[in-house]
Scaffold this motif. Structure first.
Motif, PDB file in Angstrom:
ATOM      1  N   LEU A  60       0.826  -1.202   0.000  1.00 52.63           N
ATOM      2  CA  LEU A  60       0.000   0.000   0.000  1.00 52.63           C
ATOM      3  C   LEU A  60       0.865   1.259   0.000  1.00 52.63           C
ATOM      4  O   LEU A  60       0.602   2.212  -0.744  1.00 52.63           O
ATOM      5  CB  LEU A  60      -0.928  -0.013   1.214  1.00 52.63           C
ATOM      6  CG  LEU A  60      -1.872   1.184   1.382  1.00 52.63           C
ATOM      7  CD1 LEU A  60      -2.676   1.442   0.114  1.00 52.63           C
ATOM      8  CD2 LEU A  60      -2.792   0.956   2.579  1.00 52.63           C
ATOM      9  N   GLU A  61       1.911   1.254   0.810  1.00 55.30           N
ATOM     10  CA  GLU A  61       2.798   2.414   0.858  1.00 55.30           C
ATOM     11  C   GLU A  61       3.491   2.640  -0.493  1.00 55.30           C
ATOM     12  O   GLU A  61       3.692   3.784  -0.916  1.00 55.30           O
ATOM     13  CB  GLU A  61       3.827   2.253   1.968  1.00 55.30           C
ATOM     14  CG  GLU A  61       3.216   2.363   3.363  1.00 55.30           C
ATOM     15  CD  GLU A  61       4.254   2.315   4.467  1.00 55.30           C
ATOM     16  OE1 GLU A  61       5.468   2.284   4.156  1.00 55.30           O
ATOM     17  OE2 GLU A  61       3.859   2.313   5.644  1.00 55.30           O
ATOM     18  N   ALA A  62       3.840   1.553  -1.180  1.00 55.08           N
ATOM     19  CA  ALA A  62       4.474   1.692  -2.499  1.00 55.08           C
ATOM     20  C   ALA A  62       3.521   2.363  -3.494  1.00 55.08           C
ATOM     21  O   ALA A  62       3.934   3.212  -4.294  1.00 55.08           O
ATOM     22  CB  ALA A  62       4.919   0.332  -3.018  1.00 55.08           C
ATOM     23  N   LEU A  63       2.252   1.990  -3.448  1.00 55.29           N
ATOM     24  CA  LEU A  63       1.266   2.627  -4.315  1.00 55.29           C
ATOM     25  C   LEU A  63       1.116   4.109  -3.983  1.00 55.29           C
ATOM     26  O   LEU A  63       1.032   4.960  -4.880  1.00 55.29           O
ATOM     27  CB  LEU A  63      -0.095   1.931  -4.169  1.00 55.29           C
ATOM     28  CG  LEU A  63      -0.232   0.530  -4.769  1.00 55.29           C
ATOM     29  CD1 LEU A  63      -1.587  -0.056  -4.401  1.00 55.29           C
ATOM     30  CD2 LEU A  63      -0.078   0.573  -6.282  1.00 55.29           C
ATOM     31  N   VAL A  64       1.083   4.422  -2.685  1.00 62.57           N
ATOM     32  CA  VAL A  64       0.939   5.812  -2.258  1.00 62.57           C
ATOM     33  C   VAL A  64       2.149   6.637  -2.702  1.00 62.57           C
ATOM     34  O   VAL A  64       2.008   7.739  -3.240  1.00 62.57           O
ATOM     35  CB  VAL A  64       0.759   5.884  -0.728  1.00 62.57           C
ATOM     36  CG1 VAL A  64       0.835   7.322  -0.235  1.00 62.57           C
ATOM     37  CG2 VAL A  64      -0.577   5.265  -0.316  1.00 62.57           C
ATOM     38  N   ARG A  65       3.347   6.088  -2.486  1.00 60.82           N
ATOM     39  CA  ARG A  65       4.557   6.807  -2.902  1.00 60.82           C
ATOM     40  C   ARG A  65       4.545   7.087  -4.403  1.00 60.82           C
ATOM     41  O   ARG A  65       4.893   8.180  -4.857  1.00 60.82           O
ATOM     42  CB  ARG A  65       5.814   6.011  -2.528  1.00 60.82           C
ATOM     43  CG  ARG A  65       6.106   5.987  -1.038  1.00 60.82           C
ATOM     44  CD  ARG A  65       7.539   5.547  -0.788  1.00 60.82           C
ATOM     45  NE  ARG A  65       7.844   4.243  -1.354  1.00 60.82           N
ATOM     46  CZ  ARG A  65       7.683   3.088  -0.727  1.00 60.82           C
ATOM     47  NH1 ARG A  65       7.215   3.078   0.516  1.00 60.82           N
ATOM     48  NH2 ARG A  65       7.992   1.956  -1.301  1.00 60.82           N
ATOM     49  N   HIS A  66       4.133   6.084  -5.176  1.00 59.34           N
ATOM     50  CA  HIS A  66       4.097   6.247  -6.631  1.00 59.34           C
ATOM     51  C   HIS A  66       3.188   7.402  -7.030  1.00 59.34           C
ATOM     52  O   HIS A  66       3.570   8.258  -7.848  1.00 59.34           O
ATOM     53  CB  HIS A  66       3.619   4.953  -7.284  1.00 59.34           C
ATOM     54  CG  HIS A  66       3.317   5.084  -8.742  1.00 59.34           C
ATOM     55  ND1 HIS A  66       4.284   5.303  -9.698  1.00 59.34           N
ATOM     56  CD2 HIS A  66       2.129   5.062  -9.421  1.00 59.34           C
ATOM     57  CE1 HIS A  66       3.726   5.395 -10.894  1.00 59.34           C
ATOM     58  NE2 HIS A  66       2.428   5.257 -10.753  1.00 59.34           N
ATOM     59  N   ARG A  67       1.999   7.447  -6.460  1.00 59.60           N
ATOM     60  CA  ARG A  67       1.048   8.482  -6.854  1.00 59.60           C
ATOM     61  C   ARG A  67       1.469   9.865  -6.373  1.00 59.60           C
ATOM     62  O   ARG A  67       1.281  10.868  -7.087  1.00 59.60           O
ATOM     63  CB  ARG A  67      -0.355   8.129  -6.328  1.00 59.60           C
ATOM     64  CG  ARG A  67      -1.006   6.947  -7.060  1.00 59.60           C
ATOM     65  CD  ARG A  67      -1.084   7.208  -8.541  1.00 59.60           C
ATOM     66  NE  ARG A  67      -1.714   6.095  -9.280  1.00 59.60           N
ATOM     67  CZ  ARG A  67      -1.768   6.022 -10.595  1.00 59.60           C
ATOM     68  NH1 ARG A  67      -1.212   6.981 -11.324  1.00 59.60           N
ATOM     69  NH2 ARG A  67      -2.341   5.009 -11.197  1.00 59.60           N
ATOM     70  N   ILE A  68       2.051   9.968  -5.184  1.00 56.79           N
ATOM     71  CA  ILE A  68       2.475  11.270  -4.677  1.00 56.79           C
ATOM     72  C   ILE A  68       3.707  11.773  -5.441  1.00 56.79           C
ATOM     73  O   ILE A  68       3.815  12.959  -5.776  1.00 56.79           O
ATOM     74  CB  ILE A  68       2.756  11.203  -3.172  1.00 56.79           C
ATOM     75  CG1 ILE A  68       1.446  10.986  -2.397  1.00 56.79           C
ATOM     76  CG2 ILE A  68       3.448  12.465  -2.678  1.00 56.79           C
ATOM     77  CD1 ILE A  68       0.450  12.125  -2.539  1.00 56.79           C
ATOM     78  N   ASP A 184      -6.290  14.851  -7.283  1.00 55.44           N
ATOM     79  CA  ASP A 184      -6.419  13.961  -8.447  1.00 55.44           C
ATOM     80  C   ASP A 184      -5.587  12.692  -8.251  1.00 55.44           C
ATOM     81  O   ASP A 184      -6.006  11.594  -8.648  1.00 55.44           O
ATOM     82  CB  ASP A 184      -5.975  14.676  -9.723  1.00 55.44           C
ATOM     83  CG  ASP A 184      -6.993  15.682 -10.234  1.00 55.44           C
ATOM     84  OD1 ASP A 184      -8.142  15.662  -9.745  1.00 55.44           O
ATOM     85  OD2 ASP A 184      -6.638  16.500 -11.106  1.00 55.44           O
ATOM     86  N   ALA A 185      -4.412  12.838  -7.637  1.00 59.93           N
ATOM     87  CA  ALA A 185      -3.575  11.669  -7.347  1.00 59.93           C
ATOM     88  C   ALA A 185      -4.272  10.748  -6.341  1.00 59.93           C
ATOM     89  O   ALA A 185      -4.156   9.518  -6.429  1.00 59.93           O
ATOM     90  CB  ALA A 185      -2.219  12.116  -6.805  1.00 59.93           C
ATOM     91  N   TYR A 186      -5.007  11.336  -5.395  1.00 59.54           N
ATOM     92  CA  TYR A 186      -5.805  10.525  -4.462  1.00 59.54           C
ATOM     93  C   TYR A 186      -6.817   9.680  -5.243  1.00 59.54           C
ATOM     94  O   TYR A 186      -6.984   8.482  -4.968  1.00 59.54           O
ATOM     95  CB  TYR A 186      -6.557  11.439  -3.495  1.00 59.54           C
ATOM     96  CG  TYR A 186      -5.834  11.806  -2.224  1.00 59.54           C
ATOM     97  CD1 TYR A 186      -4.501  12.225  -2.244  1.00 59.54           C
ATOM     98  CD2 TYR A 186      -6.484  11.766  -1.005  1.00 59.54           C
ATOM     99  CE1 TYR A 186      -3.850  12.581  -1.078  1.00 59.54           C
ATOM    100  CE2 TYR A 186      -5.840  12.118   0.172  1.00 59.54           C
ATOM    101  CZ  TYR A 186      -4.527  12.531   0.135  1.00 59.54           C
ATOM    102  OH  TYR A 186      -3.885  12.873   1.292  1.00 59.54           O
ATOM    103  N   GLN A 187      -7.499  10.314  -6.189  1.00 65.38           N
ATOM    104  CA  GLN A 187      -8.499   9.585  -6.970  1.00 65.38           C
ATOM    105  C   GLN A 187      -7.865   8.411  -7.715  1.00 65.38           C
ATOM    106  O   GLN A 187      -8.441   7.314  -7.776  1.00 65.38           O
ATOM    107  CB  GLN A 187      -9.168  10.540  -7.973  1.00 65.38           C
ATOM    108  CG  GLN A 187      -9.898  11.722  -7.348  1.00 65.38           C
ATOM    109  CD  GLN A 187     -11.257  11.370  -6.791  1.00 65.38           C
ATOM    110  OE1 GLN A 187     -11.566  10.206  -6.568  1.00 65.38           O
ATOM    111  NE2 GLN A 187     -12.080  12.382  -6.575  1.00 65.38           N
ATOM    112  N   LYS A 188      -6.677   8.626  -8.257  1.00 67.79           N
ATOM    113  CA  LYS A 188      -5.981   7.556  -8.969  1.00 67.79           C
ATOM    114  C   LYS A 188      -5.582   6.428  -8.021  1.00 67.79           C
ATOM    115  O   LYS A 188      -5.653   5.249  -8.374  1.00 67.79           O
ATOM    116  CB  LYS A 188      -4.746   8.113  -9.682  1.00 67.79           C
ATOM    117  CG  LYS A 188      -5.073   9.031 -10.850  1.00 67.79           C
ATOM    118  CD  LYS A 188      -3.794   9.582 -11.489  1.00 67.79           C
ATOM    119  CE  LYS A 188      -4.101  10.517 -12.637  1.00 67.79           C
ATOM    120  NZ  LYS A 188      -2.866  11.089 -13.239  1.00 67.79           N
ATOM    121  N   LEU A 189      -5.136   6.791  -6.822  1.00 66.72           N
ATOM    122  CA  LEU A 189      -4.765   5.781  -5.827  1.00 66.72           C
ATOM    123  C   LEU A 189      -5.959   4.891  -5.496  1.00 66.72           C
ATOM    124  O   LEU A 189      -5.841   3.647  -5.497  1.00 66.72           O
ATOM    125  CB  LEU A 189      -4.248   6.454  -4.562  1.00 66.72           C
ATOM    126  CG  LEU A 189      -4.060   5.531  -3.355  1.00 66.72           C
ATOM    127  CD1 LEU A 189      -2.917   4.549  -3.603  1.00 66.72           C
ATOM    128  CD2 LEU A 189      -3.818   6.331  -2.088  1.00 66.72           C
TER     129      LEU A 189
END
Length: 411
Positions: A60-68, A184-189
């Motif tokens: 989950l953290e990897a996905l969050v880092r990617h989007r941010i 918008d990055a939140y929406q993608k996550l």
């Protein structure tokens, strides 16, 4: 190879209305995480994340880092301890904060969030030139809150993992632009996780600022309400975003130098996602009362391989050596590299191990059963609520996402 028998996974059977180390079982995600050996309470509102849970958190953290980072976020790390005088200056010292003193009597806060620390850092390295802006920095770390009534396991705990990101801008208009990019990055996550999370306008409260939104995930154990097309439902707040204005920067001296004129306070924004809370909330939303159901992208392991029972007819052809060979071949496929587990508890029936795998919620279960004795051998693939009997080449294609065209049965 990664074997179930070697996992630190203390399975529990929890009687109805039971208490474990002063932890009341109040929702299904908490009950299932405990029963499946993913978390362990250490005190009221405090939990150890065991290896399988931590694998999910890491994903989950990897996905969050990617989007941010996709929208320009730069990662940093701030101390968990923040000088208490910073919180006093901004007027945010409260009973929810955990406070400590060092041997000299200097007071610190075990921070649940770091607006003060970021503003103090920007003041220390500034003033920043307008040419350096906008600036977006973030961290993912353990946070602390002295919850009055911790409950629902990781949904409301005293220690939790959280993304906190902070924007610094030359003007309110620039802050708004960054705010829209990050949200918008939140929406993608949440799309990555296949979760329907609602963005809801909210009061700014003690945080201050001109605009804020809560990010609400419908879930039975939620203590909030979110409006939906069919009326409101219970929901869990999994994130919160704010346009802060100059509240923290003006108070703590964080400035930028505009194209002309004297330095001005930075305009700030902030963005939070409760990592462990989002994990628990997604399980609360997706799981049944008796089995975990994960967003596929963050399941501890994508797939589990179940070999035959020791002494069975299948065992003669598929003993541990042969199962290991098949495991290695599966592991070399790109989709399963590092994400395949082998249930080597061959003394147990296949049926019992299937029940346990279903309770854990592995997205894909591969079974070496009776059909493996056919000519050609066929292997069972359980995924997305259906069962397929596939030859080995067909199985490899299916795991790679290639449609085989074989008939399937519903589980």
């Amino acid at each position: 190879m990664k074997f179930v028998s070697q996992l630190l996974q203390p399975l529990l059977t929890i009687p109805k209305n039971a208490k474990i180390k002063n932890t009341e079982i109040t929702c299904k995600s908490q009950k299932l995480l405990l029963e499946c050996g993913l978390i362990r309470p250490t005190a009221s509102g405090l939990f150890a994340l065991l290896p399988l849970a931590l694998r999910a958190v890491d994903k989950l953290e990897a996905l969050v880092r990617h989007r941010i980072e996709e929208v320009g976020g730069q990662r940093l790390s701030l101390p968990a301890l923040t000088a208490a005088n910073l919180w006093e200056k901004t007027g945010r010292m409260s009973e929810e904060l955990l406070k400590v003193q060092d041997r000299t009597g200097r007071s610190f806060v075990l921070a649940p969030t770091h607006e003060e620390a970021i503003a103090d850092l920007l003041a220390d390295v500034g003033p920043l030139s307008y040419k350096q802006l906008p600036l977006l920095v973030y961290q993912i770390s353990d946070k602390f809150r002295d919850e009055l009534r911790p409950k629902h396991g990781v949904l409301r705990a005293r220690s939790f993992r959280m993304l906190d990101a902070y924007g610094a801008h030359a003007s309110h208009e620039h802050a708004v632009t960054t705010y829209h990019r990050v949200t918008d990055a939140y929406q993608k996550l949440f799309k990555d996780l296949h979760l329907k999370v609602y963005r809801v306008a909210a009061e700014c409260g003690d945080m201050g600022g001109s605009e804020s939104h809560e990010w609400q995930l419908p879930a039975p154990a939620g203590e909030d309400r979110v409006p939906t097309d069919g009326g409101s439902v219970s929901s869990v707040e999994v994130g919160h975003t704010f346009i802060l204005g100059t509240r923290y920067s003006a108070t703590l001296g964080a400035h930028c130098v505009p194209p002309s004129g004297p330095p001005q306070p930075l305009h700030m924004s902030c963005y939070g996602i409760g990592i462990t809370r989002l994990l628990g909330a997604s399980l609360e939303a997706l799981s049944t009362d008796t089995a975990l159901r994960w967003p596929a992208a963050i399941a501890p392991y994508r797939a589990i391989l179940i070999g035959p029972k020791e002494g069975s007819k299948e065992w003669a052809l598929y003993d541990p050596t042969r199962v290991s060979e098949l495991y290695e071949e599966l592991s070399h496929t790109t989709s399963l590299r590092g994400d395949l587990l082998c249930d080597d508890r061959h003394q147990m029936t296949v049926g019992k191990r299937l029940l346990m795998a279903d309770k854990m919620g592995y997205p894909e279960v591969i079974v070496i059963g009776k059909a493996a004795l056919e000519t050609p051998p066929r292997f069972e693939l359980r995924a997305s609520g259906r069962v397929q009997l596939l030859t080995w080449p067909e199985l490899m294609m299916a795991l790679a996402g290639v449609e085989t065209g074989r008939a399937t049965a519903q589980i």
